[in-house]
Design a protein around this motif. Structure first.
Motif, PDB file in Angstrom:
ATOM      1  N   ASP A 119       3.053  13.542  -1.223  1.00 19.12           N
ATOM      2  CA  ASP A 119       2.528  12.788   0.191  1.00 19.12           C
ATOM      3  C   ASP A 119       3.908  11.997   0.109  1.00 19.12           C
ATOM      4  O   ASP A 119       4.838  11.285  -0.760  1.00 19.12           O
TER       5      ASP A 119
ATOM      6  N   LEU B   7       0.964  12.453   5.237  1.00 21.38           N
ATOM      7  CA  LEU B   7       0.908  10.856   4.807  1.00 21.38           C
ATOM      8  C   LEU B   7      -0.429  10.652   4.372  1.00 21.38           C
ATOM      9  O   LEU B   7      -1.257  10.630   5.528  1.00 21.38           O
ATOM     10  N   ASN B   8      -1.106  10.691   3.448  1.00 21.82           N
ATOM     11  CA  ASN B   8      -2.211  10.909   2.860  1.00 21.82           C
ATOM     12  C   ASN B   8      -3.416   9.039   3.299  1.00 21.82           C
ATOM     13  O   ASN B   8      -4.249   9.394   3.305  1.00 21.82           O
ATOM     14  N   SER B   9      -2.443   7.989   2.876  1.00 26.37           N
ATOM     15  CA  SER B   9      -3.034   7.029   3.536  1.00 26.37           C
ATOM     16  C   SER B   9      -2.414   6.262   4.507  1.00 26.37           C
ATOM     17  O   SER B   9      -3.166   5.260   5.081  1.00 26.37           O
ATOM     18  N   HIS B  10      -1.713   7.017   5.195  1.00 30.90           N
ATOM     19  CA  HIS B  10      -1.183   5.822   6.685  1.00 30.90           C
ATOM     20  C   HIS B  10      -1.229   7.061   8.086  1.00 30.90           C
ATOM     21  O   HIS B  10      -1.117   8.059   8.168  1.00 30.90           O
ATOM     22  N   GLY B  11      -1.363   5.818   8.736  1.00 27.76           N
ATOM     23  CA  GLY B  11      -0.751   6.534  10.316  1.00 27.76           C
ATOM     24  C   GLY B  11       0.372   6.133  10.442  1.00 27.76           C
ATOM     25  O   GLY B  11       0.907   4.828  10.012  1.00 27.76           O
TER      26      GLY B  11
ATOM     27  N   ALA C  41      -3.433  10.348   9.474  1.00 27.41           N
ATOM     28  CA  ALA C  41      -3.705  10.549   8.191  1.00 27.41           C
ATOM     29  C   ALA C  41      -3.609  11.953   7.768  1.00 27.41           C
ATOM     30  O   ALA C  41      -4.925  12.279   9.184  1.00 27.41           O
ATOM     31  N   HIS C  42      -3.607  12.432   6.638  1.00 26.55           N
ATOM     32  CA  HIS C  42      -4.012  13.808   6.510  1.00 26.55           C
ATOM     33  C   HIS C  42      -2.737  14.968   7.284  1.00 26.55           C
ATOM     34  O   HIS C  42      -3.687  15.424   6.438  1.00 26.55           O
TER      35      HIS C  42
ATOM     36  N   TRP D  90       4.184   1.535  10.189  1.00 26.37           N
ATOM     37  CA  TRP D  90       2.597   2.430   8.797  1.00 26.37           C
ATOM     38  C   TRP D  90       2.036   1.720   9.493  1.00 26.37           C
ATOM     39  O   TRP D  90       2.002   0.374   9.037  1.00 26.37           O
TER      40      TRP D  90
ATOM     41  N   SER E  37      -2.097   1.341   7.233  1.00 31.39           N
ATOM     42  CA  SER E  37      -2.916   1.587   6.708  1.00 31.39           C
ATOM     43  C   SER E  37      -4.466   2.390   6.882  1.00 31.39           C
ATOM     44  O   SER E  37      -4.529   1.768   7.774  1.00 31.39           O
ATOM     45  N   ARG E  38      -5.205   2.868   6.581  1.00 34.85           N
ATOM     46  CA  ARG E  38      -7.153   2.516   6.988  1.00 34.85           C
ATOM     47  C   ARG E  38      -7.221   0.936   6.967  1.00 34.85           C
ATOM     48  O   ARG E  38      -7.946   0.914   7.601  1.00 34.85           O
TER      49      ARG E  38
END
Length: 292
Positions: A5, A39-43, A74-75, A93, A95-96
């Motif tokens: 991650d 990147l689990n929590s970001h675009g 993300a993901h 960067w 986050s959602r």
């Protein structure tokens, strides 16, 4: 092999909005670790400024050269990263949760996601490079000299405007699809996104959206997987959480009132849903972000 991650790094050329990783701007690229990265929590928005790089993005080979704009969702998983010695890029960067904050300034629609997922790289014209460079320099200058009153709002509005400019650049380069079946599938994916956005978190069953689109849930799942590499439930959860966060941050509605408004069975079920997807209780979230 375990998927790493990836998180934004620190340094003098890395700027953060506040002390968190929710909105981060990097002026220079830092090398990627070997292996599979996600990147689990970001675009992520990347603008290549020098050299070139190559990597696999959810199984699709991507090449970046000078003046290429790359949009990471993300993901998605990145593997086999290689770059020239002179490769460098700028990165934003988000986050959602921060995407919602940015979005409220420009109402950036996600209806273009199917195309962006399949075509994440855009080659910028010289005048587009110049325009984005001016935005980026202004954004970095503003983040280095924070004003205690409207600093966060100014930064988010600048990022939102940059996103709108990038969306315009992407749409100018978007080719007309000559295959009728592809056009139909594209329109269907766009219509699904519109319905999910319009529901504002009140509809959460894939079956309900499939019924409105006159397709089976299985067909809708296959369509979204092929066009966006996403499940319908992922986009439904995204907009449901977006709707919840807006009510927690910008209204004084009680947990029961929010549960009723969004068609949850009760406040307890609403709380479990939110914690399952965010790791926080609704009250903890409100205490952290309420009327920031």
């Amino acid at each position: 092999m375990e998927i790493q991650d990836l998180k934004p790094r620190s340094g003098s050329d890395t700027l953060r909005l506040g002390d968190s990783d929710e909105l981060v701007v990097m002026e220079n690229f830092g090398s990627l670790p070997q292996g599979e990265i996600r990147l689990n929590s970001h675009g992520l928005i990347v603008i290549c400024t020098e050299g070139m790089a190559q990597f696999d993005y959810d199984g699709m080979q991507i090449q970046l050269r000078k003046n290429d704009l790359y949009l990471y969702m993300a993901h998605s998983v990145v593997t086999n990263f290689m770059s020239s010695p002179d490769f460098n890029c700028r990165q934003i960067w988000f986050s959602r949760s921060e995407l919602w904050n940015i979005n409220k300034y420009g109402e950036v629609s996600l209806s273009d996601l199917p195309y962006l997922k399949q075509h994440p790289v855009i080659h910028l014209a010289d005048n587009d490079v110049k325009l984005l460079d001016e935005y980026f320099q202004l954004l970095c200058r503003r983040m280095r000299d924070p004003d205690p009153v409207l600093y966060a709002d100014i930064v988010r509005s600048l990022v939102s405007t940059m996103m709108l400019e990038m969306l315009c650049m992407m749409r100018r380069q978007k080719p007309e699809d000559k295959v009728a079946t592809s056009v139909h599938r594209q329109r269907l994916a766009n219509e699904f996104m519109r319905l999910v956005e319009q529901s504002d978190g009140r509809i959460r069953r894939v079956d309900d959206f499939a019924s409105r689109l006159n397709v089976t849930p299985k067909y809708l799942s296959t369509l979204l997987k092929e066009t966006m590499s996403r499940r319908p439930s992922e986009m439904i959860h995204f907009y449901t959480l977006k709707a919840i966060e807006r009510r927690l941050r910008y209204t004084d509605m009680t947990m029961q009132e929010i549960a009723n408004d969004l068609n949850f069975a009760n406040a307890s079920f609403f709380g479990k849903y939110f914690k399952e997807h965010t790791g926080m209780t609704p009250l903890d979230y409100r205490n952290k972000y309420h009327r920031q």
